[in-house]
Design a protein around this motif. Sequence first.
Motif, PDB file in Angstrom:
ATOM      1  N   LYS A  15       2.246  14.172   2.321  1.00 41.61           N
ATOM      2  CA  LYS A  15       0.786  14.074   2.346  1.00 41.61           C
ATOM      3  C   LYS A  15       0.159  15.380   2.835  1.00 41.61           C
ATOM      4  CE  LYS A  15       0.575   9.048   2.818  1.00 41.61           C
ATOM      5  NZ  LYS A  15       0.147   7.889   3.639  1.00 41.61           N
ATOM      6  N   ILE A  16       0.811  16.037   3.776  1.00 42.18           N
ATOM      7  CA  ILE A  16       0.330  17.347   4.234  1.00 42.18           C
ATOM      8  C   ILE A  16       0.431  18.359   3.099  1.00 42.18           C
ATOM      9  CG2 ILE A  16       0.877  19.296   5.750  1.00 42.18           C
ATOM     10  CD1 ILE A  16       1.618  17.275   7.912  1.00 42.18           C
ATOM     11  N   ARG A  17       1.573  18.356   2.400  1.00 42.08           N
ATOM     12  CA  ARG A  17       1.740  19.288   1.274  1.00 42.08           C
ATOM     13  C   ARG A  17       0.717  19.021   0.184  1.00 42.08           C
ATOM     14  NH1 ARG A  17       7.315  18.323   2.321  1.00 42.08           N
ATOM     15  NH2 ARG A  17       7.481  16.896   0.550  1.00 42.08           N
ATOM     16  N   ARG A  18       0.415  17.741  -0.042  1.00 40.57           N
ATOM     17  CA  ARG A  18      -0.600  17.413  -1.058  1.00 40.57           C
ATOM     18  C   ARG A  18      -1.978  17.892  -0.618  1.00 40.57           C
ATOM     19  NH1 ARG A  18      -1.927  11.243  -2.706  1.00 40.57           N
ATOM     20  NH2 ARG A  18      -2.624  11.270  -0.532  1.00 40.57           N
ATOM     21  N   ASN A  37      10.474  13.042 -11.389  1.00 38.89           N
ATOM     22  CA  ASN A  37      11.357  13.534 -10.336  1.00 38.89           C
ATOM     23  C   ASN A  37      10.596  13.889  -9.059  1.00 38.89           C
ATOM     24  OD1 ASN A  37      13.464  13.247 -12.135  1.00 38.89           O
ATOM     25  ND2 ASN A  37      13.500  15.399 -12.729  1.00 38.89           N
ATOM     26  N   LEU A  38       9.432  14.518  -9.213  1.00 40.24           N
ATOM     27  CA  LEU A  38       8.658  14.917  -8.038  1.00 40.24           C
ATOM     28  C   LEU A  38       8.073  13.702  -7.321  1.00 40.24           C
ATOM     29  CD1 LEU A  38       6.883  18.037  -9.588  1.00 40.24           C
ATOM     30  CD2 LEU A  38       8.604  18.059  -7.769  1.00 40.24           C
ATOM     31  N   THR A  39       7.704  12.675  -8.075  1.00 40.17           N
ATOM     32  CA  THR A  39       7.218  11.449  -7.450  1.00 40.17           C
ATOM     33  C   THR A  39       8.331  10.759  -6.679  1.00 40.17           C
ATOM     34  OG1 THR A  39       5.532  11.121  -9.169  1.00 40.17           O
ATOM     35  CG2 THR A  39       6.160   9.196  -7.873  1.00 40.17           C
ATOM     36  N   SER A  40       9.535  10.749  -7.245  1.00 43.13           N
ATOM     37  CA  SER A  40      10.657  10.101  -6.553  1.00 43.13           C
ATOM     38  C   SER A  40      11.002  10.831  -5.265  1.00 43.13           C
ATOM     39  CB  SER A  40      11.880  10.032  -7.472  1.00 43.13           C
ATOM     40  OG  SER A  40      12.444  11.316  -7.681  1.00 43.13           O
ATOM     41  N   GLU A  41      10.731  12.138  -5.197  1.00 41.23           N
ATOM     42  CA  GLU A  41      10.990  12.895  -3.967  1.00 41.23           C
ATOM     43  C   GLU A  41      10.176  12.337  -2.800  1.00 41.23           C
ATOM     44  OE1 GLU A  41      10.575  17.108  -4.079  1.00 41.23           O
ATOM     45  OE2 GLU A  41      11.955  17.365  -5.761  1.00 41.23           O
ATOM     46  N   ARG A  42       8.989  11.822  -3.099  1.00 35.17           N
ATOM     47  CA  ARG A  42       8.148  11.269  -2.039  1.00 35.17           C
ATOM     48  C   ARG A  42       8.852  10.114  -1.320  1.00 35.17           C
ATOM     49  NH1 ARG A  42       2.043  10.711  -4.625  1.00 35.17           N
ATOM     50  NH2 ARG A  42       1.425  12.921  -4.467  1.00 35.17           N
ATOM     51  N   PHE A  43       9.540   9.276  -2.076  1.00 36.36           N
ATOM     52  CA  PHE A  43      10.219   8.128  -1.475  1.00 36.36           C
ATOM     53  C   PHE A  43      11.385   8.559  -0.588  1.00 36.36           C
ATOM     54  CE2 PHE A  43       8.165   5.913  -5.057  1.00 36.36           C
ATOM     55  CZ  PHE A  43       7.629   4.824  -4.385  1.00 36.36           C
ATOM     56  N   ARG A  44      11.932   9.741  -0.842  1.00 36.63           N
ATOM     57  CA  ARG A  44      13.082  10.202  -0.055  1.00 36.63           C
ATOM     58  C   ARG A  44      12.672  10.991   1.191  1.00 36.63           C
ATOM     59  NH1 ARG A  44      14.977  11.086  -5.388  1.00 36.63           N
ATOM     60  NH2 ARG A  44      14.514  13.318  -5.305  1.00 36.63           N
ATOM     61  N   THR A  45      11.362  11.197   1.364  1.00 36.79           N
ATOM     62  CA  THR A  45      10.881  11.937   2.519  1.00 36.79           C
ATOM     63  C   THR A  45      10.964  11.071   3.773  1.00 36.79           C
ATOM     64  OG1 THR A  45       9.327  13.157   1.098  1.00 36.79           O
ATOM     65  CG2 THR A  45       8.931  13.229   3.466  1.00 36.79           C
ATOM     66  N   PHE A  46      11.501  11.636   4.850  1.00 39.95           N
ATOM     67  CA  PHE A  46      11.699  10.886   6.089  1.00 39.95           C
ATOM     68  C   PHE A  46      10.368  10.338   6.614  1.00 39.95           C
ATOM     69  CE2 PHE A  46      12.076  11.283  10.875  1.00 39.95           C
ATOM     70  CZ  PHE A  46      12.672  10.042  11.039  1.00 39.95           C
ATOM     71  N   LEU A  47       9.360  11.189   6.712  1.00 40.11           N
ATOM     72  CA  LEU A  47       8.034  10.769   7.149  1.00 40.11           C
ATOM     73  C   LEU A  47       7.037  11.028   6.026  1.00 40.11           C
ATOM     74  CD1 LEU A  47       8.006  12.240  10.794  1.00 40.11           C
ATOM     75  CD2 LEU A  47       8.323   9.845  10.129  1.00 40.11           C
ATOM     76  N   THR A  56       0.813  -1.222   0.000  1.00 38.90           N
ATOM     77  CA  THR A  56       0.000   0.000   0.000  1.00 38.90           C
ATOM     78  C   THR A  56       0.843   1.268   0.000  1.00 38.90           C
ATOM     79  OG1 THR A  56      -0.168  -0.160   2.414  1.00 38.90           O
ATOM     80  CG2 THR A  56      -1.951  -1.137   1.121  1.00 38.90           C
ATOM     81  N   TYR A  57       2.001   1.244   0.680  1.00 36.85           N
ATOM     82  CA  TYR A  57       2.831   2.458   0.740  1.00 36.85           C
ATOM     83  C   TYR A  57       3.350   2.839  -0.644  1.00 36.85           C
ATOM     84  CZ  TYR A  57       6.892   5.424   1.469  1.00 36.85           C
ATOM     85  OH  TYR A  57       7.816   6.442   1.372  1.00 36.85           O
ATOM     86  N   SER A  58       3.957   1.865  -1.340  1.00 41.15           N
ATOM     87  CA  SER A  58       4.482   2.138  -2.680  1.00 41.15           C
ATOM     88  C   SER A  58       3.355   2.526  -3.626  1.00 41.15           C
ATOM     89  CB  SER A  58       5.219   0.901  -3.208  1.00 41.15           C
ATOM     90  OG  SER A  58       5.672   1.115  -4.528  1.00 41.15           O
ATOM     91  N   ARG A  59       2.252   1.811  -3.542  1.00 41.20           N
ATOM     92  CA  ARG A  59       1.125   2.088  -4.425  1.00 41.20           C
ATOM     93  C   ARG A  59       0.588   3.504  -4.204  1.00 41.20           C
ATOM     94  NH1 ARG A  59      -2.960   0.584  -7.558  1.00 41.20           N
ATOM     95  NH2 ARG A  59      -5.104   1.053  -6.925  1.00 41.20           N
ATOM     96  N   ALA A  60       0.451   3.911  -2.936  1.00 44.76           N
ATOM     97  CA  ALA A  60      -0.054   5.251  -2.638  1.00 44.76           C
ATOM     98  C   ALA A  60       0.923   6.327  -3.105  1.00 44.76           C
ATOM     99  CB  ALA A  60      -0.306   5.382  -1.134  1.00 44.76           C
ATOM    100  N   THR A  61       2.217   6.044  -2.944  1.00 46.06           N
ATOM    101  CA  THR A  61       3.237   7.023  -3.334  1.00 46.06           C
ATOM    102  C   THR A  61       3.252   7.244  -4.841  1.00 46.06           C
ATOM    103  OG1 THR A  61       4.581   6.310  -1.447  1.00 46.06           O
ATOM    104  CG2 THR A  61       5.687   7.601  -3.147  1.00 46.06           C
TER     105      THR A  61
END
Length: 503
Positions: A233-236, A218-228, A106-111
């Motif tokens: 999700k807040i920014r979205r 590039n912007l999608t890959s940034e999600r995977f590098r986010t610590f939390l 679910t995490y990868s799919r949501a990201t």
Amino acid sequence: MFFQLFISVLPLFLTVVFCLFVAKSSKPSSKPRPNLPKSYPLLGSYLESKANENRRLEWITGFLQSSPTATFTLRNALGRRQIFTANPANVQHMLKTNFPNYQKGTYSRATLFDFLGDGIFNVDGDSWKFQRQVASHEFNTKSLRRFVETVVDAELSDRLAPMLSNAARTGTVLDFQDILQRFAFDNICRIAFGYDPAYLMPSLPQAEFAKTFDDGTNLTSERFRTFLPINWKIRRFFGIGSEKRLKIATSDIRDFAKKIVREKKQELKDKSSLESVDLLSRFLSSGHSDENFVTDIVISFILAGRDTTSAVLTWFFWLISRHPEVELEILKEIREKSDSPIFEEVKDMIYTHACLCETMRLYPPVPVDGKVAMGADVLPDGTEVKKGMGVAYHPYAMGRMESIWGSDWAEFKPERWLERDAAGKWSFVGRDAYTYPVFQAGPRICLGKEMAFLQMKRVVAGVLRQFRVVPAMQKDFEPELVVFLTSKMNGGLPVRIEERGEM
């Protein structure tokens, strides 16, 4: 403006405060954990992971190389744990033997969902099986192979070769990675849905669709590098910062793709059949007319074909520039082929094939691939896997394991893939897909593998027949591999082009 700034900074501020508090009040785990990163209560190995974020591949590889089982468990913050493995037996277990237990999760799919939707690379279960079946049928047709040959040859002769000739004549320094990305993007767009973005042109234009697709990746890959994950999700939720840009990019990508889908559906309605043989036309002609379904699957194939072959070729041309004896052997093989080698001739370019495999061993286009365990399990090496735990196999590290490749693993050595017969002719000696999983393995093995080799070998033959590709950098310069959704050479590959003359 102040509210947006406050919301964007708040998660980072809380993360920093939390980390400083835990680091100050906690001591490393009292149990000795040799050859593993330091771990603190609550914080796990976050501090060391953060310190190595710019060299994460090498950092993880070091632990895998020093592990007796080529597997280790990384302790992340808040008690989360992730298993990394470079053990072929574990890879086979994940990708084949117990395939249903290791899914995208679910995490990868949501990201990835905002970008890839329900495309084949972002689904599991019945949805994946259906898309795989549909795509597999089309990829196995000779007509698609001939179409791929036609598209690649046209892009090579009409665009790439003239551009390189001009660069040789004028002494222009080119970013060869950028050139190869443009070449690949034109190809995959024409193959996927019959659209020519004309991205590889003398003016090196910023084609709108190509730029938007790059932003989305590039912007999608940034999600995977986010610590939390809560940070992005807040920014979205508030539509600010990188998430605002991603929303615009993904909306533009999907609108453009759906426009082409509608045009082709109308063409099919008017003519009862489509003359074009691109993947989208094939899906529609086969009765798969759901707009979201074909849009998602086509976007997935563009992502798969856009950066993978160009990344491999970028590293390939850099590596052979460092090994002139390898280039000479490739040229010898090219001389035996016609000016425009047909598929059978390209398929028989054994030495070139070995060079490409050796390139991907050292610089795989997808350096690490993560799964999630749907249930508790035990890997063949004895590693216990809990339900919901992340498990990642690591092609980048696997290409650097002495236990697999020997003590000379660091050398670029195409001959490790070859042997000579009694007549002195090369024959290819492959490795099983679980020892060398650069194209995945098992039920999810890459459908475009043969298409990728076809394209790459035609580019190698077409370029090296006419030109020398000479890196325009210091001789001892070592490029760095960086990872987005796929890998690239950091900063590109500046080169000068020289006409080769008669071969």
